[in-house]
Scaffold this motif. Structure first.
Motif, mmCIF file in Angstrom:
data_model
loop_
_atom_site.group_PDB
_atom_site.id
_atom_site.type_symbol
_atom_site.label_atom_id
_atom_site.label_comp_id
_atom_site.label_asym_id
_atom_site.label_seq_id
_atom_site.Cartn_x
_atom_site.Cartn_y
_atom_site.Cartn_z
ATOM 1 N N SER A 96 -2.180 -2.655 -3.224
ATOM 2 C CA SER A 96 -2.357 -2.041 -1.906
ATOM 3 C C SER A 96 -3.121 -2.948 -0.962
ATOM 4 N N SER A 134 -0.805 -5.171 1.085
ATOM 5 C CA SER A 134 0.337 -4.544 1.758
ATOM 6 C C SER A 134 0.060 -4.341 3.242
ATOM 7 N N ASN A 183 2.694 1.282 -4.422
ATOM 8 C CA ASN A 183 2.278 -0.096 -4.149
ATOM 9 C C ASN A 183 2.155 -0.902 -5.438
ATOM 10 N N LEU A 214 5.667 -5.956 -1.791
ATOM 11 C CA LEU A 214 5.340 -5.128 -0.641
ATOM 12 C C LEU A 214 5.486 -5.944 0.632
ATOM 13 N N MET A 250 3.214 -9.068 1.491
ATOM 14 C CA MET A 250 2.397 -9.254 0.291
ATOM 15 C C MET A 250 2.153 -10.725 -0.033
ATOM 16 N N ARG A 262 -6.719 -3.418 2.569
ATOM 17 C CA ARG A 262 -6.137 -4.637 3.157
ATOM 18 C C ARG A 262 -7.171 -5.463 3.908
#
Length: 260
Positions: free
Chosen positions: A159, A162, A171, A198, A201, A231
């Motif tokens: 995650s 992403s 994810n 993702l 990514m 993120r």
């Protein structure tokens, strides 16, 4: 309705990614128009993934289901002619490599079992690498970056790498290769393979590993970033120019009629 796979490659410099979108030229839009012209019917392809603006693909697959010709299927000669016809009208930065029939259940996106990417970085100004590799001034520590990359392979929830507000069910991804290699000309290439990726990514991973390579953080700090699932804790996404989709794998050959 018979299903066909089309294998292609493209230079993504002049396109806003693969997927058709309003008010922007994309690879899918250009390919669909060419297929529609050759087959004289509206064609909409389904791609094996979605590359972002400026990202390149050395290997890409899409499927389509045209109206069946008389006899029920296109034979090898017709498919070869279709291949040549497409390449004659497609722009020079998109190339069709092969067209072949597949079983009905084969899906360009959902049947893929492995995808591989490369990210290219060079350190000396080179006009022939513009748009195809990212120019950096200082060379990072490859050993430290490979230590961090190895840690990433212990996890499945990415995650933290992403793009925000993406509509995906999970994810989770299974990475089975993540390593940096140096080339003969002194450039470096990041190789990564996984069952799925993702949005954004790979570029986020490269940006994070470069922080390790610049010794802005230790390799073990990658654990905290991944486990945070945030993120904003990961590195900045690197430019799209150095990113290539290089391989897409599917189930055993007996399910791909074009590979028999």
């Amino acid at each position: 309705m018979r299903r066909y796979f089309i294998e292609l490659s493209y230079d993504g410099t002049n396109y806003h990614g693969w997927q058709t979108q309003p008010n922007a030229v994309t690879v899918q839009e250009v390919l669909d128009k060419a297929l529609s012209t050759v087959l004289r019917e509206p064609i909409e392809t389904v791609g094996c993934g979605r590359t972002d603006t400026g990202v390149h693909a050395k290997e890409f697959f899409a499927h389509f289901t045209p109206q069946p010709p008389e006899g029920g299927a296109f034979d090898g000669h017709v498919l070869t002619t279709m291949d040549r016809s497409l390449n004659s009208i497609l722009p020079r930065d998109i190339a069709v490599k092969n067209i072949f029939e597949v079983d009905d259940e084969m899906h360009a996106r959902f049947s893929a079992t492995l995808r591989s990417y490369q990210y290219h970085i060079h350190f000396n100004k080179d006009p022939f690498k513009n748009n195809y590799s990212w120019l950096l001034r200082d060379e990072p520590d490859l050993e430290l970056m490979n230590q961090a990359a190895k840690i990433m392979m212990e996890y499945t929830d990415f995650s933290c790498f992403s793009k925000s507000n993406t509509q995906v069910k999970t994810n989770n991804c299974k990475i089975n290769r993540a390593e940096w290699l140096k080339t003969d000309d002194g450039s470096i290439i990041f190789h990564i393979s996984a069952d799925r990726f993702l949005r954004n990514m790979v570029r986020a991973i490269v940006g994070t590993l470069l922080m390790v390579g610049r010794q802005e953080m230790a390799p073990e700090a990658v654990r905290n970033i991944i486990e945070s699932k945030n993120r904003s804790n990961a590195g900045t996404s690197v430019p799209a120019c150095g990113l290539y989709l290089t391989e897409v794998k599917y189930p055993p050959p007996n399910l791909l009629k074009g590979e028999q």
